[in-house]
Design an enzyme around this catalytic site. Sequence first.
Site, mmCIF file in Angstrom:
data_model
loop_
_atom_site.group_PDB
_atom_site.id
_atom_site.type_symbol
_atom_site.label_atom_id
_atom_site.label_comp_id
_atom_site.label_asym_id
_atom_site.label_seq_id
_atom_site.Cartn_x
_atom_site.Cartn_y
_atom_site.Cartn_z
ATOM 1 N N HIS A 203 -8.968 9.235 2.845
ATOM 2 C CA HIS A 203 -8.546 8.116 1.995
ATOM 3 C C HIS A 203 -8.772 8.551 0.556
ATOM 4 O O HIS A 203 -9.850 9.054 0.225
ATOM 5 C CB HIS A 203 -9.364 6.865 2.318
ATOM 6 C CG HIS A 203 -8.753 5.609 1.765
ATOM 7 N ND1 HIS A 203 -8.690 5.360 0.410
ATOM 8 C CD2 HIS A 203 -8.171 4.550 2.366
ATOM 9 C CE1 HIS A 203 -8.100 4.188 0.223
ATOM 10 N NE2 HIS A 203 -7.767 3.674 1.398
ATOM 11 N N GLU B 207 0.858 -1.199 0.000
ATOM 12 C CA GLU B 207 0.000 0.000 0.000
ATOM 13 C C GLU B 207 0.882 1.233 0.000
ATOM 14 O O GLU B 207 2.111 1.140 0.136
ATOM 15 C CB GLU B 207 -0.941 -0.023 1.215
ATOM 16 C CG GLU B 207 -1.982 -1.127 1.131
ATOM 17 C CD GLU B 207 -2.952 -1.142 2.299
ATOM 18 O OE1 GLU B 207 -3.248 -0.073 2.843
ATOM 19 O OE2 GLU B 207 -3.387 -2.238 2.666
ATOM 20 N N ARG C 266 -0.981 8.892 9.064
ATOM 21 C CA ARG C 266 -0.798 7.459 9.336
ATOM 22 C C ARG C 266 -0.357 6.702 8.096
ATOM 23 O O ARG C 266 -0.913 6.886 7.006
ATOM 24 C CB ARG C 266 -2.119 6.869 9.819
ATOM 25 C CG ARG C 266 -2.095 5.371 10.021
ATOM 26 C CD ARG C 266 -3.421 4.886 10.546
ATOM 27 N NE ARG C 266 -4.472 5.035 9.572
ATOM 28 C CZ ARG C 266 -4.960 4.051 8.818
ATOM 29 N NH1 ARG C 266 -4.453 2.834 8.917
ATOM 30 N NH2 ARG C 266 -5.932 4.271 7.989
ATOM 31 N N HIS D 156 -11.340 9.456 6.579
ATOM 32 C CA HIS D 156 -11.126 8.024 6.793
ATOM 33 C C HIS D 156 -10.591 7.694 8.188
ATOM 34 O O HIS D 156 -11.014 6.722 8.797
ATOM 35 C CB HIS D 156 -10.130 7.547 5.737
ATOM 36 C CG HIS D 156 -9.784 6.101 5.796
ATOM 37 N ND1 HIS D 156 -10.718 5.107 5.603
ATOM 38 C CD2 HIS D 156 -8.606 5.465 6.017
ATOM 39 C CE1 HIS D 156 -10.125 3.918 5.691
ATOM 40 N NE2 HIS D 156 -8.843 4.119 5.969
ATOM 41 N N ARG E 136 -0.649 8.694 1.594
ATOM 42 C CA ARG E 136 -2.052 9.056 1.376
ATOM 43 C C ARG E 136 -2.337 10.546 1.308
ATOM 44 O O ARG E 136 -3.181 10.990 0.549
ATOM 45 C CB ARG E 136 -2.867 8.508 2.536
ATOM 46 C CG ARG E 136 -3.637 7.338 2.126
ATOM 47 C CD ARG E 136 -4.398 6.798 3.271
ATOM 48 N NE ARG E 136 -4.373 5.367 3.082
ATOM 49 C CZ ARG E 136 -4.846 4.499 3.929
ATOM 50 N NH1 ARG E 136 -5.363 4.921 5.064
ATOM 51 N NH2 ARG E 136 -4.801 3.225 3.673
HETATM 52 P P1 FAD Z 1 -13.804 0.479 15.949
HETATM 53 O O1 FAD Z 1 -13.462 -0.751 15.222
HETATM 54 O O2 FAD Z 1 -14.340 1.601 15.152
HETATM 55 O O3 FAD Z 1 -14.860 0.111 17.090
HETATM 56 C C1 FAD Z 1 -15.476 1.131 17.842
HETATM 57 C C2 FAD Z 1 -16.477 0.509 18.816
HETATM 58 O O4 FAD Z 1 -16.838 1.477 19.780
HETATM 59 C C3 FAD Z 1 -17.779 0.043 18.181
HETATM 60 O O5 FAD Z 1 -18.131 -1.192 18.771
HETATM 61 C C4 FAD Z 1 -18.803 1.096 18.624
HETATM 62 O O6 FAD Z 1 -20.131 0.631 18.764
HETATM 63 C C5 FAD Z 1 -18.243 1.453 19.975
HETATM 64 N N1 FAD Z 1 -18.635 2.769 20.474
HETATM 65 C C6 FAD Z 1 -18.333 3.986 19.988
HETATM 66 N N2 FAD Z 1 -18.836 4.949 20.777
HETATM 67 C C7 FAD Z 1 -19.491 4.318 21.787
HETATM 68 C C8 FAD Z 1 -20.225 4.754 22.917
HETATM 69 N N3 FAD Z 1 -20.415 6.042 23.191
HETATM 70 N N4 FAD Z 1 -20.760 3.821 23.739
HETATM 71 C C9 FAD Z 1 -20.612 2.500 23.490
HETATM 72 N N5 FAD Z 1 -19.907 2.031 22.431
HETATM 73 C C10 FAD Z 1 -19.357 2.935 21.602
HETATM 74 N N6 FAD Z 1 -6.792 0.115 9.229
HETATM 75 C C11 FAD Z 1 -5.819 -0.764 8.951
HETATM 76 O O7 FAD Z 1 -4.836 -0.857 9.696
HETATM 77 N N7 FAD Z 1 -5.927 -1.587 7.870
HETATM 78 C C12 FAD Z 1 -6.985 -1.546 7.017
HETATM 79 O O8 FAD Z 1 -7.052 -2.319 6.084
HETATM 80 C C13 FAD Z 1 -8.009 -0.610 7.273
HETATM 81 N N8 FAD Z 1 -9.075 -0.512 6.445
HETATM 82 C C14 FAD Z 1 -10.107 0.323 6.787
HETATM 83 C C15 FAD Z 1 -11.253 0.358 6.000
HETATM 84 C C16 FAD Z 1 -12.332 1.137 6.372
HETATM 85 C C17 FAD Z 1 -13.555 1.172 5.522
HETATM 86 C C18 FAD Z 1 -12.267 1.928 7.550
HETATM 87 C C19 FAD Z 1 -13.423 2.771 7.976
HETATM 88 C C20 FAD Z 1 -11.111 1.931 8.320
HETATM 89 C C21 FAD Z 1 -10.026 1.134 7.948
HETATM 90 N N9 FAD Z 1 -8.871 1.093 8.715
HETATM 91 C C22 FAD Z 1 -7.876 0.210 8.412
HETATM 92 C C23 FAD Z 1 -8.810 1.785 9.999
HETATM 93 C C24 FAD Z 1 -9.147 0.778 11.108
HETATM 94 O O9 FAD Z 1 -10.118 -0.125 10.633
HETATM 95 C C25 FAD Z 1 -9.671 1.440 12.347
HETATM 96 O O10 FAD Z 1 -8.809 2.470 12.737
HETATM 97 C C26 FAD Z 1 -9.743 0.416 13.487
HETATM 98 O O11 FAD Z 1 -10.478 -0.688 13.084
HETATM 99 C C27 FAD Z 1 -10.344 1.040 14.717
HETATM 100 O O12 FAD Z 1 -10.561 0.032 15.651
HETATM 101 P P2 FAD Z 1 -11.125 0.400 17.077
HETATM 102 O O13 FAD Z 1 -11.239 -0.877 17.819
HETATM 103 O O14 FAD Z 1 -10.321 1.486 17.656
HETATM 104 O O15 FAD Z 1 -12.574 1.029 16.779
HETATM 105 C C1 SIN Z 2 -7.266 0.305 2.657
HETATM 106 O O1 SIN Z 2 -7.509 -0.886 2.509
HETATM 107 O O2 SIN Z 2 -6.976 1.070 1.742
HETATM 108 C C2 SIN Z 2 -7.347 0.864 4.032
HETATM 109 C C3 SIN Z 2 -6.087 0.657 4.715
HETATM 110 C C4 SIN Z 2 -5.951 1.571 5.882
HETATM 111 O O3 SIN Z 2 -6.764 2.453 6.107
HETATM 112 O O4 SIN Z 2 -4.951 1.411 6.584
#
Ligand code: FAD
Ligand code: SIN
Length: 536
Positions: free
Chosen positions: A241, A116, A383, A348, A287
């Site tokens: 993104h 990437e 990032r 993103h 990015r």
């Molecule tokens: P999340 O996975 O967002 O989980 C948040 C949780 O908090 C959810 O369960 C939600 O319900 C809960 N929550 C929020 N507020 C409250 C509240 N007030 N009360 C109770 N619950 C609450 N990163 C990579 O490294 N590689 C990738 O390939 C990649 N692809 C991505 C693709 C997409 C489409 C997106 C959107 C992001 C991507 N990212 C990627 C970024 C990465 O996915 C996220 O940064 C990461 O998954 C965040 O994980 P997290 O556990 O911090 O939060």
């Molecule tokens: C992607 O698959 O392009 C998302 C990867 C990332 O947000 O790190």
Amino acid sequence: MRHESDFLVIGGGIAGLWFAIQAAEQGTVTLLAKKDVRESSTNYAQGGIAAVSSKEDSFEEHIKDTMIAGADLCNEEVVRTVISEGPSRIEELIRLGVQFTTRKNAPMNEFDLGLEGGHSKRRILHASDFTGREIIDKLFVIASEHPRIRFRDYHIAIDLFIHPRDRDLAPREKNCWGAYVLDIREDTVHSFVSPTTVLATGGTGKVYLYTSNPDIATGDGVAMAYRAGARVANMEFIQFHPTCLYHPKAKSFLISEAVRGEGGILRLQDGSSFMERYHPQGCLAPRDIVARAIDKELKKRGDDYVTLDITHRDPDFIRSRFPNIHRQCLSLGIDITQEPIPVVPAAHYTCGGVMVDACGQTDIQDLYAVGEVACTGLHGANRLASNSLLEALVFAQRAVDASLLRRKERNEPYPTLPHWTSGHAVDSDESIVVSHNWDEIRRLMSNYVSIFRSNKRLERAKRRIDALAGEIHQYYWDFLVTSDLIELRNLVLVADLIIASAMIRKESRGLHYNINYPITDDEMWKRDTIMWRGYR
Ligand code: FAD
Ligand code: SIN
């Protein structure tokens, strides 16, 4: 009602689930999610997890790529920690059943490593193009079968519990004891009391109209921590993104950067490629550079989208490497093996967040922040792709270890905390006001606080956000809480923090570009932008 557990985890993405599974070995865990537990950014992650796993790669190269992408604002010690501890976390994920794609016909189940933007080596472990779903599926099953983990979905945390006797103390002298939580289905507020509280609430993408993020990403954790007195940092660094699907019927669908890693070319609508004019790494530049280049070309030409073209690759390869993207596009009438994909940049990832130390501990005692909600120092001003899932795993584990040590040295009984009171609040029959305000915030952030910023646009955004914040504050205290109102209150605070941080930084660096200060000024601005309640 009052509920007690040894650990309160707010969020069920990769960070929250990892913490819960590990902590449950030592005590009872309550895990809250404000919608279905599977609804998280993690669930939509496509590209994968960056980690050194091949002989051709090295920690030093991954560190260097991360630091370059971060535009000189990464904390090198944190970068080294995350990158060197990453492979052990990946091994544990695999032991827990997560299956990463392996190379066809290669000996010893060698992983198929993706590429990437900003990476000098192929190092991204992935499960086709639905890596996040594979991780969530496996972790969710383990957590839901664990006798010490109690899930509470459709429960939204409203605010953190700080003991009333501690309210006027400095953050470091305060203890967090859990949170007030709205049970959305029952419409009642409960007290979840715990000696260890973990924010794992994800990012803030929904503060923008165009985003890759799911609806849960409303910055609740940042807002709750800020209100409780913790510092937040670097909120101006919102990552756009470069390639989200442009289609009237597609809501927030990402076209993974891995498509460019496999040769996808960004083209203007006349079919010409353009990224080579912007950066030696072309379509695989970091990015911030790619998103800015696309935005510039769109504005110059008045076009609505550019295209991402992978039609020169073998159709069978495209279908097997990107089954999710292929299927989703086909459902909207776009066959990516035959035609280029219309794409636009969209909000993103939040590089800033609640400031934490090397163990995920915030300024407030016994309050941890892990995953996207936290600002650890790994990402700096931008990032590196696929470093986020890695950071979430490494910091969630570090926070578990630190909180267990702290539990041993601390043996206080659970305190009595005030019950939630609604005062004179009444049921609102004006939910239309909430949705109008919500829409206005997201539009103004997309118009004025987006990829290119200027003093004038930021000032304009600030004036409007100040007015909205006043209205929403009044609304919040006059009416009984609903999940929409809780999110709106958080959204306006997060928007305010992004604008204020962007106004402070009088230079351009990484994801923050201000046309009035186009130069990077290391002498003045090679530092984090830090805010806390009472600071302004
Ligand atoms: P999340 O996975 O967002 O989980 C948040 C949780 O908090 C959810 O369960 C939600 O319900 C809960 N929550 C929020 N507020 C409250 C509240 N007030 N009360 C109770 N619950 C609450 N990163 C990579 O490294 N590689 C990738 O390939 C990649 N692809 C991505 C693709 C997409 C489409 C997106 C959107 C992001 C991507 N990212 C990627 C970024 C990465 O996915 C996220 O940064 C990461 O998954 C965040 O994980 P997290 O556990 O911090 O939060
Ligand atoms: C992607 O698959 O392009 C998302 C990867 C990332 O947000 O790190």
